[in-house]
Design a protein around this motif. Sequence first.
Motif, PDB file in Angstrom:
ATOM      1  N   ASN A 355       0.828  -1.198   0.000  1.00  0.00           N
ATOM      2  CA  ASN A 355       0.000   0.000   0.000  1.00  0.00           C
ATOM      3  C   ASN A 355       0.870   1.258   0.000  1.00  0.00           C
ATOM      4  O   ASN A 355       1.986   1.266   0.522  1.00  0.00           O
ATOM      5  CB  ASN A 355      -0.920   0.024   1.222  1.00  0.00           C
ATOM      6  N   ALA A 356       0.320   2.333  -0.574  1.00  0.00           N
ATOM      7  CA  ALA A 356       1.010   3.627  -0.553  1.00  0.00           C
ATOM      8  C   ALA A 356       0.751   4.303   0.789  1.00  0.00           C
ATOM      9  O   ALA A 356      -0.383   4.326   1.273  1.00  0.00           O
ATOM     10  CB  ALA A 356       0.509   4.507  -1.688  1.00  0.00           C
ATOM     11  N   ILE A 357       1.811   4.839   1.412  1.00  0.00           N
ATOM     12  CA  ILE A 357       1.692   5.530   2.699  1.00  0.00           C
ATOM     13  C   ILE A 357       2.209   6.948   2.521  1.00  0.00           C
ATOM     14  O   ILE A 357       3.318   7.170   2.024  1.00  0.00           O
ATOM     15  CB  ILE A 357       2.477   4.800   3.797  1.00  0.00           C
ATOM     16  N   LEU A 358       1.387   7.921   2.967  1.00  0.00           N
ATOM     17  CA  LEU A 358       1.741   9.331   2.872  1.00  0.00           C
ATOM     18  C   LEU A 358       1.645   9.956   4.256  1.00  0.00           C
ATOM     19  O   LEU A 358       0.651   9.745   4.966  1.00  0.00           O
ATOM     20  CB  LEU A 358       0.807  10.084   1.919  1.00  0.00           C
ATOM     21  N   ILE A 359       2.672  10.731   4.636  1.00  0.00           N
ATOM     22  CA  ILE A 359       2.667  11.430   5.916  1.00  0.00           C
ATOM     23  C   ILE A 359       2.607  12.926   5.632  1.00  0.00           C
ATOM     24  O   ILE A 359       3.357  13.448   4.795  1.00  0.00           O
ATOM     25  CB  ILE A 359       3.908  11.089   6.749  1.00  0.00           C
ATOM     26  N   MET A 360       1.684  13.623   6.331  1.00  0.00           N
ATOM     27  CA  MET A 360       1.465  15.058   6.135  1.00  0.00           C
ATOM     28  C   MET A 360       1.543  15.777   7.473  1.00  0.00           C
ATOM     29  O   MET A 360       1.447  15.147   8.536  1.00  0.00           O
ATOM     30  CB  MET A 360       0.083  15.288   5.519  1.00  0.00           C
ATOM     31  N   ASP A 361       1.684  17.099   7.422  1.00  0.00           N
ATOM     32  CA  ASP A 361       1.612  17.879   8.650  1.00  0.00           C
ATOM     33  C   ASP A 361       0.146  18.056   9.028  1.00  0.00           C
ATOM     34  O   ASP A 361      -0.754  17.505   8.385  1.00  0.00           O
ATOM     35  CB  ASP A 361       2.339  19.222   8.496  1.00  0.00           C
ATOM     36  N   SER A 362      -0.090  18.849  10.087  1.00  0.00           N
ATOM     37  CA  SER A 362      -1.456  18.977  10.600  1.00  0.00           C
ATOM     38  C   SER A 362      -2.400  19.651   9.612  1.00  0.00           C
ATOM     39  O   SER A 362      -3.621  19.529   9.736  1.00  0.00           O
ATOM     40  CB  SER A 362      -1.437  19.769  11.912  1.00  0.00           C
ATOM     41  N   LYS A 363      -1.849  20.360   8.610  1.00  0.00           N
ATOM     42  CA  LYS A 363      -2.681  21.050   7.620  1.00  0.00           C
ATOM     43  C   LYS A 363      -2.833  20.257   6.323  1.00  0.00           C
ATOM     44  O   LYS A 363      -3.458  20.722   5.373  1.00  0.00           O
ATOM     45  CB  LYS A 363      -2.098  22.422   7.318  1.00  0.00           C
ATOM     46  N   GLY A 364      -2.231  19.078   6.261  1.00  0.00           N
ATOM     47  CA  GLY A 364      -2.379  18.232   5.081  1.00  0.00           C
ATOM     48  C   GLY A 364      -1.302  18.402   4.045  1.00  0.00           C
ATOM     49  O   GLY A 364      -1.421  17.870   2.934  1.00  0.00           O
ATOM     50  N   LYS A 411     -11.062  14.951  14.601  1.00  0.00           N
ATOM     51  CA  LYS A 411      -9.860  14.238  15.044  1.00  0.00           C
ATOM     52  C   LYS A 411     -10.109  12.735  15.120  1.00  0.00           C
ATOM     53  O   LYS A 411      -9.791  12.068  16.110  1.00  0.00           O
ATOM     54  CB  LYS A 411      -9.392  14.760  16.413  1.00  0.00           C
ATOM     55  N   GLU A 412     -10.709  12.187  14.066  1.00  0.00           N
ATOM     56  CA  GLU A 412     -10.989  10.757  14.012  1.00  0.00           C
ATOM     57  C   GLU A 412     -10.680  10.203  12.627  1.00  0.00           C
ATOM     58  O   GLU A 412     -10.679  10.934  11.631  1.00  0.00           O
ATOM     59  CB  GLU A 412     -12.443  10.474  14.388  1.00  0.00           C
ATOM     60  N   THR A 413     -10.409   8.906  12.571  1.00  0.00           N
ATOM     61  CA  THR A 413     -10.056   8.239  11.314  1.00  0.00           C
ATOM     62  C   THR A 413     -11.260   8.210  10.366  1.00  0.00           C
ATOM     63  O   THR A 413     -12.397   7.970  10.801  1.00  0.00           O
ATOM     64  CB  THR A 413      -9.575   6.815  11.588  1.00  0.00           C
ATOM     65  N   GLU A 443      -3.861  17.586  20.256  1.00  0.00           N
ATOM     66  CA  GLU A 443      -3.766  18.391  19.041  1.00  0.00           C
ATOM     67  C   GLU A 443      -3.176  17.537  17.915  1.00  0.00           C
ATOM     68  O   GLU A 443      -2.351  16.660  18.160  1.00  0.00           O
ATOM     69  CB  GLU A 443      -2.880  19.624  19.277  1.00  0.00           C
ATOM     70  N   ILE A 444      -3.614  17.793  16.669  1.00  0.00           N
ATOM     71  CA  ILE A 444      -3.128  17.008  15.538  1.00  0.00           C
ATOM     72  C   ILE A 444      -1.679  17.390  15.237  1.00  0.00           C
ATOM     73  O   ILE A 444      -1.367  18.566  15.030  1.00  0.00           O
ATOM     74  CB  ILE A 444      -4.002  17.233  14.297  1.00  0.00           C
ATOM     75  N   GLU A 445      -0.804  16.393  15.263  1.00  0.00           N
ATOM     76  CA  GLU A 445       0.601  16.610  14.905  1.00  0.00           C
ATOM     77  C   GLU A 445       0.866  16.220  13.454  1.00  0.00           C
ATOM     78  O   GLU A 445       1.568  16.933  12.721  1.00  0.00           O
ATOM     79  CB  GLU A 445       1.514  15.797  15.828  1.00  0.00           C
TER      80      GLU A 445
END
Length: 735
Positions: A355-364, A411-413, A443-445
């Motif tokens: 699967n493709a995995i992408l990591i973003m900051d709190s603003k996307g 703040k939920e999946t 807070e969203i990190e």
Amino acid sequence: MKYVLLTLVMIASGTYINLFAQNLPIAEEGKINKLKQEIQQIDAATNQAKLAELKSKIAFIYWENNSYDLAISNFGDALKINNKLDNKNAQAKINGYLGAIYFDKGDYKTALDYFQDAQKELKRSNNKYEQATVSLNIAQTYVELKQYEKALKNLENSEELASELYNINLLKSITLEFVEIYKRKGDLEKQAEYYQKYQTYDKHIRNETAKDELNKSKSQIDSMRSEKDRTLRVLHYSQQEIHEQDSLIALKSDSLTIAMKVAKSQELQIKLNDLKIKQQKTASDKNRLLIVFLLSTFIGTSALVVLLFIMNRRKQKTNKLLAAKNTQIKSQAEILSSQNLELRKLSIVAAKTDNAILIMDSKGNFEWVNESFTRIFGKTFNELVISTPNIIGPNTPARVVQIIHHCIEQKETVFYDLHVTTAKNKDLTVHVTLTPILSKNNEIEKLVAIDADITDILKANLQIEKQNEILELQNQHIKSSIQYAKNIQTASLPNLVKFHKHFDSFLIYKPKDIVSGDFYWLTNLSDDSNDCNRFIITIVDCTGHGVPGAFMSLIGIQLLNEITIEKKNQNPAEIIHLLDQKIITSLSQKTSENNDGMDLAMIWVEITDSKKVKLIFAGAKRPLYVYKSQTQRLETIRGSRRSVGGIKKTTQEAAFEQNTLELTTGDCIYLTSDGLTDQPNPQRIRFGSTQLVQLLQQIAQDPMELQKQKILNAYHAHTLDTPQRDDITMMAIRF
């Protein structure tokens, strides 16, 4: 650790238990014999409380010496007595002791039962210490049973009670048990949290112990000072006594001067006495100086010892603090090591997953993608950031934008499917799981998206849906065919309207499937020349059920019509014999592998105008049940032990037997297939012939419709939700 609170309970009850004793010494046997003699001497009927106390003492001795079974027996006797006396306090204590013994034996389930009984009794009291202790014992038992959530619930209750009492020693034991549970569960964060609490309680206890030692040292110094003051007072009194003696000597000297004229001869003696007194005074002064020197030396030495003791205690305290810090550092290092290991594992998974995995900051905004992202979408991280730096791009559907905003705000999946075109112009459908990573402040990190390529799955699902539509259509055709076969089978069965005019009866007919392998058959043999009614009635159970059984039933109905109606045969045994031969011939069973057959019960019945009933019964592996109203008893008449049709194991089969009965008004008969008796319940226990016979005996005098309902009720009560196993047919007639 497991024995800490058990020991506390024993001390609280005034008893110390040696858990490590191996044998029963002679002295202990003597104590037990003495207690048994005391039991014999008291009046047990009027002094139950004393008897319970003596039984408990004997139990404690056995327990101290690891004689668990004898301890359990005597505690059990004491518990029974206290139950009769309704002594709640004693019941709680003894249940606690029994729980502790079974815990020592490793029988944790039994230990739990006794601890819980103790807890029930203690809830009625205000002794929060014992309530907290027994809750901790229950928690420790649940830990051994690996039921950690129940253990945590009891530990929390124990911690709350111990906190109300501010019992630091108990809180220390409770937190140590928390550490053990979270260690077993692998919750390193909780383990570290409770270990820190444990160190706090331990530090407090050590500080209190140090204060007690210091106060004890101060008391010893004060005692030494008091001893010094007492010695000085003794010396002061000695000086006063010497002074008085000096005054007395002076007085005597004056008297001697006055009396010199009278007793001149005594002068020498007086001077000698004066010399002795001076010598005594000199010796006394020397002794006083020696005492003062020794006392000063003792006080100095004692002060030095106390100083060295205090310095040594401080050194020990410092060493313990350093050891505790080292332990804490080691524990934190283990936690960090474990976390690093988990991170390495996650890193490997992220790199190797399909699967493709992408990591973003709190603003996307995109910060990292794995290798699978480049493989699936044909873009590197830099190419992605240049074309679309944020998860919400210009071509993102409004539905998806709304879902992403929901994820960030709540703040939920969240989950959604997205149609995309790769750099190589390949159309894909991906299933996206978007998860917010929260800080300790909630807070969203970060935002983490996992894109799974479900294009092939959707194509396969579409193909499966098409196949399902084809299968459903075929299934409908098959059901229609079977339903048509049911119509044919139903039309082949006899009409019961005329039959019910002649007989008070009921019929239970429950096919397992749409069509049935059971069938009922009857024919009226009466004619105008006879002043009586004659019938042949049979219940037949064909091999199998459903469509195969239905084919056999049609063959059986046709052959019975041929034998009885066309051939005019009225003898049940002979009819069954001919049916057997015709089935073997019709199905070519002598030359083929076909071995299908039938089990049946058949009666020929004649009722005259005088209400006399003559009945002839013949059966093939099926019985006839007859209830006679005069004796009010149900009889079972068994059929022949062979089936109709099928290849026989022996070349010569015994002939089918028949029985002739004379019945009277009120008598009942029951014919049935084996479907009811073979029906299992959820425990796979058959309804059985015995239960059927008992049921018929009970209901035989009831109206026929009520009998039918009671039989069906018994069937449903037995089977519950168990699927029907076979076709069920039963016919009953009251004459």
